[in-house]
Design a protein around this motif. Structure first.
Motif, PDB file in Angstrom:
ATOM      1  N   SER A 254       8.601  -7.838  15.401  1.00  0.00           N
ATOM      2  CA  SER A 254       9.671  -7.613  14.414  1.00  0.00           C
ATOM      3  C   SER A 254       9.202  -7.977  13.009  1.00  0.00           C
ATOM      4  O   SER A 254       9.833  -7.586  12.026  1.00  0.00           O
ATOM      5  CB  SER A 254      10.920  -8.413  14.775  1.00  0.00           C
ATOM      6  OG  SER A 254      10.651  -9.798  14.715  1.00  0.00           O
ATOM      7  N   LYS A 255       8.093  -8.712  12.897  1.00  0.00           N
ATOM      8  CA  LYS A 255       7.559  -9.043  11.572  1.00  0.00           C
ATOM      9  C   LYS A 255       6.977  -7.821  10.877  1.00  0.00           C
ATOM     10  O   LYS A 255       6.769  -7.840   9.662  1.00  0.00           O
ATOM     11  CB  LYS A 255       6.410 -10.053  11.732  1.00  0.00           C
ATOM     12  CG  LYS A 255       6.815 -11.499  11.752  1.00  0.00           C
ATOM     13  CD  LYS A 255       5.551 -12.379  11.596  1.00  0.00           C
ATOM     14  CE  LYS A 255       5.908 -13.776  11.148  1.00  0.00           C
ATOM     15  NZ  LYS A 255       4.730 -14.637  10.988  1.00  0.00           N
ATOM     16  N   ILE A 256       6.578  -6.815  11.635  1.00  0.00           N
ATOM     17  CA  ILE A 256       5.872  -5.655  11.093  1.00  0.00           C
ATOM     18  C   ILE A 256       6.615  -4.378  11.489  1.00  0.00           C
ATOM     19  O   ILE A 256       7.562  -4.447  12.284  1.00  0.00           O
ATOM     20  CB  ILE A 256       4.396  -5.632  11.556  1.00  0.00           C
ATOM     21  CG1 ILE A 256       4.332  -5.794  13.084  1.00  0.00           C
ATOM     22  CG2 ILE A 256       3.618  -6.755  10.867  1.00  0.00           C
ATOM     23  CD1 ILE A 256       2.924  -5.785  13.650  1.00  0.00           C
ATOM     24  N   LEU A 412      -1.286  -8.367   1.094  1.00  0.00           N
ATOM     25  CA  LEU A 412      -0.950  -7.734   2.369  1.00  0.00           C
ATOM     26  C   LEU A 412       0.334  -8.392   2.837  1.00  0.00           C
ATOM     27  O   LEU A 412       0.344  -9.558   3.240  1.00  0.00           O
ATOM     28  CB  LEU A 412      -2.072  -7.922   3.396  1.00  0.00           C
ATOM     29  CG  LEU A 412      -3.272  -6.969   3.237  1.00  0.00           C
ATOM     30  CD1 LEU A 412      -4.084  -7.290   1.988  1.00  0.00           C
ATOM     31  CD2 LEU A 412      -4.149  -6.995   4.474  1.00  0.00           C
ATOM     32  N   ASN A 413       1.400  -7.631   2.730  1.00  0.00           N
ATOM     33  CA  ASN A 413       2.739  -8.170   2.949  1.00  0.00           C
ATOM     34  C   ASN A 413       3.291  -7.609   4.257  1.00  0.00           C
ATOM     35  O   ASN A 413       3.326  -6.389   4.452  1.00  0.00           O
ATOM     36  CB  ASN A 413       3.610  -7.751   1.751  1.00  0.00           C
ATOM     37  CG  ASN A 413       4.975  -8.390   1.797  1.00  0.00           C
ATOM     38  OD1 ASN A 413       5.712  -8.213   2.764  1.00  0.00           O
ATOM     39  ND2 ASN A 413       5.306  -9.142   0.753  1.00  0.00           N
ATOM     40  N   PHE A 414       3.689  -8.493   5.162  1.00  0.00           N
ATOM     41  CA  PHE A 414       4.121  -8.031   6.496  1.00  0.00           C
ATOM     42  C   PHE A 414       5.312  -7.073   6.394  1.00  0.00           C
ATOM     43  O   PHE A 414       5.468  -6.174   7.208  1.00  0.00           O
ATOM     44  CB  PHE A 414       4.494  -9.207   7.401  1.00  0.00           C
ATOM     45  CG  PHE A 414       3.442 -10.286   7.435  1.00  0.00           C
ATOM     46  CD1 PHE A 414       2.088  -9.966   7.334  1.00  0.00           C
ATOM     47  CD2 PHE A 414       3.788 -11.623   7.573  1.00  0.00           C
ATOM     48  CE1 PHE A 414       1.104 -10.954   7.365  1.00  0.00           C
ATOM     49  CE2 PHE A 414       2.815 -12.617   7.609  1.00  0.00           C
ATOM     50  CZ  PHE A 414       1.474 -12.289   7.496  1.00  0.00           C
ATOM     51  N   ASP A 415       6.138  -7.288   5.375  1.00  0.00           N
ATOM     52  CA  ASP A 415       7.329  -6.443   5.242  1.00  0.00           C
ATOM     53  C   ASP A 415       7.019  -5.081   4.626  1.00  0.00           C
ATOM     54  O   ASP A 415       7.618  -4.090   5.004  1.00  0.00           O
ATOM     55  CB  ASP A 415       8.384  -7.138   4.369  1.00  0.00           C
ATOM     56  CG  ASP A 415       9.231  -8.079   5.188  1.00  0.00           C
ATOM     57  OD1 ASP A 415       9.454  -7.770   6.382  1.00  0.00           O
ATOM     58  OD2 ASP A 415       9.642  -9.114   4.655  1.00  0.00           O
ATOM     59  N   SER A 416       6.130  -5.055   3.671  1.00  0.00           N
ATOM     60  CA  SER A 416       5.963  -3.808   2.921  1.00  0.00           C
ATOM     61  C   SER A 416       4.624  -3.111   3.138  1.00  0.00           C
ATOM     62  O   SER A 416       4.521  -1.908   2.920  1.00  0.00           O
ATOM     63  CB  SER A 416       6.162  -4.079   1.428  1.00  0.00           C
ATOM     64  OG  SER A 416       5.266  -5.081   0.997  1.00  0.00           O
TER      65      SER A 416
END
Lengths: 494, 494
Positions: A254-256, A412-416
């Motif tokens: 769910s983080k990615i 490097l952003n897990f959400d975006s």
């Protein structure tokens, strides 16, 4: 009539008629299903193959067509590039790559049989140019055969198993060798006489006294009852496209946000569990953010939001990416000098978070406390000049000082950012492809291969490119041969 | 006759005779089973309780008897110590503690009902002195009621939910309140008329047309067939004592070596899965190395083998311990000054790895590269003097400079130190204790509670003391009430 369900086999007693009969039914027409079908048919069994889409492919066709091969002294491509590859080293690497989830019997068998499997692939018509392409590649940029595709040369793997490149890629110009690989396997299956039903979604298994004896498929909007005298092989892929299963079994995903798959909704895992099969290591997944593209970015240094390094960056990009998710917070930073910086690929959604003439300026622009990122880089550079990384044992040439500004920090952003993933957990099978129940006994009549099983690629932190297709093709063949060897008594055929 | 198996319900048609009949059968006599039995009996159902050991207990009796309670403005103990505790804050904390595995419905319900549950516990005769014991304790050193037992006051929890201590402990001098807690619940169950069968190991469920209608127990070396008209409640605990299940479902526990449990071999989970129940979050486990004992060690700083801090050490000891296992390598170090150092407990098997007049000396003695541990401590101390921890937001008074030597580094080694653990994954149940199948429907006649389910304590990184007993007692009651309310038709009784 009983209900048709993925979750519980349909009783044979309620089958109104048999619409088709076959010796072997294979579910799913990716690499695993194709290889199972080829082997079963080659052994003399009649094979009916069911694919829910309109043609072959599955996640295999979305891949680079790379297969992890080695051992027995090395393949032609390995040897001509000067790499020997002992079976023991190969087996040891496979077990380290499986980490706490490794299936030792599968690793040992595949290490022994891998070269013969390579020959089999060639015999099916899979072309290999036979050459080695040095460097760090996700897939070859040309039509080369052999690339480094894992963490073989990186600590701690290099300390336990002699490194060799083992990613063997179908001869195919540029990326996307998975599609032509599956096309070849499809042609071989059809040539051999495998009957293929596309647009045929399997909705239930059929059981009789605890034996799986067939399946129900939806074809032309009707339920078709298929008798499979010798057994059913599940080869339906993982569950990256099933949000409900992800929540229950692999919630860290769910983080990615970027599942890779072709309708990989866990159908085969659910069918198998419903028939009593055990599912193991369901929390495991592969993930990567394509940070080594452009290749020069492989020379960068990663820090977490605390400004700490967390891995030797010369590991496989997927191992590095998976370890990113273990860090506190929601992003990490890739630090580069201008000699190595190139604009990131648009698809990666990796943004420039800060720039500076010095690491102190980068640190300040990231609003990190003084003496974090800059201290990390000072320490790193001091030792890189000496050719060592005392913290994580990163190796040259990837180990290189980054001390000539200006510098850049990529976020490097897990959400975006683009973090692709697919699942690794699935049905527990023996080395011959039999689905095992929770007591360790086989479920009679049920076989499985590929990502609906837990196989060679068992552990997200140890994934290496080509492990999944190695597992799909080799253990798909194993399952096909095993089910083809089932002897049916006259009574059972009645 | 069909085979008796944990893995598949026994068909009613093959039952030779009913040795006992009851409305409700409860399996397991820890806190969850006791509470289920009390509630089912109080609602008028006949209850037969099966316990494989010679008496009540389970893992509950090995615990501190601490129950996580709060919300609705606060309990008597919370309020008299000056802590208000809004239901919203409590629910938010519970969800954060469940992390990606949180069952939001269970968190919300328990947050609303927790105070009423506390009153129910008191009504059963569980004594509470009503006072708050400040400080950082694993269990109260005296007979106090309320302690901080989680990460409430630590980042990031404190930023999202107003902190309050919520660990409510039975009045009992010193450690080990679990045993007297279970004794009281046992007495209430027996007073209410629950019939208890000890030395009675349940080996199979019995099903009729997909309904669980009873079980088979081994009693006096014979198989007894038990008819349970309204249903069966599984309350058998987790699977920390089942090495085979650990390997398949929670292999990271292979890093550590001290399971806590009382024959917690996963029986109930296997029985439930065999009946079609879904098991979720099976990879999750609680672990702790008792590093906060002596309490002064809570003031220490943790570094990994790279000399990096990795968490705000004011979090709950179990959260810190679980995060240790995420670090590269096989050990971490707890850094202390002499003002805080006390000889560690023998049971913890925590060794002194290095000492020094300065952190530089400690660093050298640990053979860490110059500028790692010492730099970490210089950075930490500089900010601790300013009252802040810019990396992890640790709070005073736990945040304190450690810059007056001599110093000591204690080694917490995953292989040799005492890392206890128990499993958190298990059957998926709804808030009323019904076991759910993989399609989300309830398995008729089957209920479960406690550590054979995934409940409030769902995520190893978020565990807080008292969460498991809160879950066992509250959702045990829920299951007991639900099964007692089942209406049996005359036809079913025939």
């Amino acid at each position: 009539m009983a209900e048709m369900s993925l979750h519980k086999p349909f009783p044979a007693a309620d089958v109104p008629r048999w619409d088709h009969e076959t010796d072997v039914a294979v579910v799913g027409f990716g690499a695993a299903g194709a290889c199972a079908a080829i082997e079963a048919r080659s052994a003399g069994a009649e094979v009916l193959l069911f694919e829910r889409n309109s043609g072959s492919g599955g996640a295999s066709a979305l891949s680079g067509g790379e297969i992890y091969i080695g051992g027995s002294g090395g393949t032609d491509a390995q040897r001509s590039a000067g790499f020997e590859d002992a079976t023991e080293d190969f087996a040891r690497y496979l077990k380290m790559a499986g980490g706490p989830c490794a299936d030792e019997a599968k690793c040992d068998l595949y290490a022994r049989e891998s070269l013969a499997h390579y020959e089999w692939l060639k015999a099916q018509g899979v072309p290999y140019r036979g050459n080695f392409l040095p460097g760090k590649h996700i897939e070859p940029v040309d039509d080369s055969t052999l690339i480094w595709s894992g963490s073989e040369a990186a600590a701690p793997f290099r300390d336990h198993a002699k490194p060799a490149p083992r990613g063997h890629v179908i001869q195919h110009m540029g990326w996307g060798g998975g599609r032509p690989l599956v096309d070849i396997l499809e042609a071989r299956a059809r040539d051999a006489g495998v009957r293929v039903m596309t647009d045929a979604r399997v909705v239930a298994l059929i059981e009789d006294g605890g034996h799986i004896i067939g399946l129900i498929a939806r074809i032309d909007n009707a339920s078709r009852f298929i008798r499979a005298h010798q057994g059913v092989v599940l080869a339906t892929g993982g569950f990256a496209m099933n949000p409900d299963m992800l929540r229950r079994y692999a919630p860290l995903t769910s983080k990615i946000h970027d599942p890779i798959g072709e309708k990989d909704d866990g159908t085969g895992i659910l069918l198998g569990m419903g028939a009593g099969g055990d599912a193991i290591h369901m929390d495991q997944f592969f993930t990567t953010c394509p940070w080594t593209m452009p290749e020069s970015h492989a020379y960068g240094v990663f820090v977490n939001e605390q400004g700490q390094r967390f891995i030797n960056e010369d590991c496989y990009h997927g191992r590095v990416s998976r370890t990113m998710l273990d860090q506190p917070g929601s992003k990490v930073f890739l630090l580069l000098d201008m000699a190595h910086f190139v604009q990131p690929l648009e698809i990666a959604r990796i943004a420039i978070a800060a720039t500076g003439e010095t690491w102190e300026e980068v640190e300040a622009e990231l609003e990190m406390p003084t003496g974090t990122l800059a201290a990390t880089m000072a320490f790193y550079n001091r030792h890189a000049h000496e050719g060592r990384d005392p913290l994580f044992d990163k190796q040259a040439p990837i180990l290189t000082p980054l001390d000539q500004g200006p510098f850049v920090a990529l976020e490097l952003n897990f959400d975006s950012s683009y973090f692709s993933f697919f699942t690794l957990g699935g049905l527990r099978t023996d080395v011959d492809g039999r689905v095992l129940d929770r007591a360790g006994a086989s479920v009679p009549g049920l076989y499985a291969a590929g990502r609906c099983t837990s196989g060679l690629p068992a552990w997200g932190h140890g994934y290496s490119s080509g492990l999944s297709l190695a597992d799909c093709t080799f253990f798909g063949r194993q399952a096909g041969r095993t089910v083809a060897a089932v002897t049916i008594t006259a009574a059972e055929l009645a």
